[in-house]
Design a protein around this motif. Sequence first.
Motif, PDB file in Angstrom:
ATOM      1  N   ARG A   1       0.830  -1.204   0.000  1.00 29.09           N
ATOM      2  CA  ARG A   1       0.000   0.000   0.000  1.00 29.09           C
ATOM      3  C   ARG A   1       0.861   1.249   0.000  1.00 29.09           C
ATOM      4  O   ARG A   1       1.943   1.275   0.609  1.00 29.09           O
ATOM      5  CB  ARG A   1      -0.927   0.023   1.235  1.00 29.09           C
ATOM      6  N   THR A   2       0.357   2.296  -0.640  1.00 27.50           N
ATOM      7  CA  THR A   2       1.005   3.602  -0.599  1.00 27.50           C
ATOM      8  C   THR A   2       0.723   4.261   0.753  1.00 27.50           C
ATOM      9  O   THR A   2      -0.192   3.850   1.473  1.00 27.50           O
ATOM     10  CB  THR A   2       0.487   4.509  -1.714  1.00 27.50           C
ATOM     11  N   PRO A   3       1.470   5.309   1.103  1.00 25.37           N
ATOM     12  CA  PRO A   3       1.161   6.014   2.348  1.00 25.37           C
ATOM     13  C   PRO A   3      -0.281   6.505   2.423  1.00 25.37           C
ATOM     14  O   PRO A   3      -0.927   6.385   3.475  1.00 25.37           O
ATOM     15  CB  PRO A   3       2.158   7.176   2.345  1.00 25.37           C
ATOM     16  N   ASP A   4      -0.799   7.063   1.336  1.00 26.97           N
ATOM     17  CA  ASP A   4      -2.184   7.540   1.362  1.00 26.97           C
ATOM     18  C   ASP A   4      -3.162   6.387   1.549  1.00 26.97           C
ATOM     19  O   ASP A   4      -4.174   6.523   2.261  1.00 26.97           O
ATOM     20  CB  ASP A   4      -2.507   8.302   0.081  1.00 26.97           C
ATOM     21  N   GLU A   5      -2.890   5.245   0.925  1.00 25.83           N
ATOM     22  CA  GLU A   5      -3.767   4.081   1.101  1.00 25.83           C
ATOM     23  C   GLU A   5      -3.726   3.577   2.541  1.00 25.83           C
ATOM     24  O   GLU A   5      -4.745   3.147   3.088  1.00 25.83           O
ATOM     25  CB  GLU A   5      -3.356   2.976   0.127  1.00 25.83           C
ATOM     26  N   ILE A   6      -2.555   3.640   3.170  1.00 27.80           N
ATOM     27  CA  ILE A   6      -2.439   3.239   4.573  1.00 27.80           C
ATOM     28  C   ILE A   6      -3.291   4.140   5.453  1.00 27.80           C
ATOM     29  O   ILE A   6      -4.048   3.677   6.320  1.00 27.80           O
ATOM     30  CB  ILE A   6      -0.960   3.270   5.020  1.00 27.80           C
ATOM     31  N   ARG A   7      -3.192   5.443   5.243  1.00 33.59           N
ATOM     32  CA  ARG A   7      -3.944   6.394   6.068  1.00 33.59           C
ATOM     33  C   ARG A   7      -5.449   6.222   5.916  1.00 33.59           C
ATOM     34  O   ARG A   7      -6.210   6.424   6.865  1.00 33.59           O
ATOM     35  CB  ARG A   7      -3.554   7.816   5.688  1.00 33.59           C
ATOM     36  N   GLN A   8      -5.897   5.862   4.727  1.00 32.38           N
ATOM     37  CA  GLN A   8      -7.329   5.795   4.446  1.00 32.38           C
ATOM     38  C   GLN A   8      -7.932   4.428   4.735  1.00 32.38           C
ATOM     39  O   GLN A   8      -9.152   4.255   4.643  1.00 32.38           O
ATOM     40  CB  GLN A   8      -7.576   6.173   2.981  1.00 32.38           C
TER      41      GLN A   8
ATOM     42  N   GLN B   1      -1.018   2.808  13.674  1.00 33.50           N
ATOM     43  CA  GLN B   1      -0.050   2.486  12.632  1.00 33.50           C
ATOM     44  C   GLN B   1      -0.428   3.072  11.277  1.00 33.50           C
ATOM     45  O   GLN B   1       0.420   3.170  10.391  1.00 33.50           O
ATOM     46  CB  GLN B   1       0.158   0.974  12.569  1.00 33.50           C
ATOM     47  N   ARG B   2      -1.664   3.504  11.112  1.00 29.78           N
ATOM     48  CA  ARG B   2      -2.011   4.234   9.900  1.00 29.78           C
ATOM     49  C   ARG B   2      -1.252   5.564   9.846  1.00 29.78           C
ATOM     50  O   ARG B   2      -0.860   6.025   8.770  1.00 29.78           O
ATOM     51  CB  ARG B   2      -3.515   4.478   9.824  1.00 29.78           C
TER      52      ARG B   2
END
Length: 422
Positions: free
Chosen positions: A34-41, A103-104
């Motif tokens: 996952r990309t950083p943005d995908e992790i956050r979302q 962890q997000r």
Amino acid sequence: MRRVLIVGAGQCGLLLGHGLLQAGNYEVTILTARTPDEIRQDRPTSTQVMFGPAVAIEQQLGLDLWAAETPDIAGLHWTVATPTGDRLDIYGALDAPARSTDQRVKMAGWLELFEKRGGTVHTANISIGELDEIAESGRYDLIVIAAGRGDLTALFDRDPARSPYTTPQRGLAAAYVNGMDREPRTDLWPNVTFTVLPGAGELILIPALTTTGPCDILFWEAVPGGPLDVFGDRPDPDEHLARAVGLIREHTPWLYERCANVELTDSRATLTGRFTPTVRRPVGELPSGALVLGAADVIVTNDPVVAQGANAAARCAAAYLTAILDRRDDDPFDRDWMHSTFERFWVDTAAQITNVSNGMLQPPPEHVQRILGAATQHPEVANRLANGFADPNQLVDWFMTPDGADRYLGRIAAHASADAGR
């Protein structure tokens, strides 16, 4: 320059990657799904509590990025409900504050910083066959598998001698929430509250930081098939929260007032699941014969009942980093090195964490009951217990065996008697 591929961008993989970059003379690539943005979302992936020794590892690598925003956890509060309806309460102060950062937040930030510091990131879901092609290319001197969920764990055989369980011991259900009231009548605040319902499971309340700011984690651990095991159908977030609060009202009514008005921090702020605590052999062999080294919960998967997962991952990263840096440039990362690297981590850290975690999934033996009773009367016992969670090695000589408990409690009683006679 030696080249290392790390598969997985979690607590262990990113700490190890940053450590190698900081050391220099390493070209480090992280492969993440996952990309950083995908992790956050996405949904949360954990209920981490990082104790002082693990926080120190992050600080040494310049990765303690959210210290000003994350609540400092001052101690641990255990409540054990008894069959008679009474409650046993223990308050233990930590020598160094613990922290829980979603962890997000953490992994997205660390992944972005890894690239800024000169690391390479590739985003892809990778199969065993694709990983084998990468290994056969000879591009990397070492491949570390630090992705604890997914098909790659099949590369690592279960170690039956170190894995007493063959089925999940708890059903897990966590929610990140706002609106939880602070605990009344305690100066040890913020604290992690462990409430034990014998035979049914545990409720753990954790002050934390999430994507929307400071919050709390409401975390049920349910004995499979018991009265708390009501999340198996993976309800949507709103229904998940309603069930979680309903269980509090029914089974821990003394906590209901604190939790009655909680709301989810975001629309995806829940996590459910169950897994079997398992220790696996550390070296995986790909179809071509190439070897990969497993790390953290790929190899040692413990139930989160004693909040050791993220701590073990950080310690694994530190142990592997030391072992890699100790290797001379012409020394291969071969099977013997992989085995010895893991075994040092096992003996120094993981064995104690595994023993404590597995033990806490069972009814407490008589000597532990005596320790808990003493902890309600003697702050030094409660504090020692709390700091044993920060470093399970500190539990070995007094908490884990009847003889050790007898010696320790005998000293406590003698000191109390001497104090009373003064």
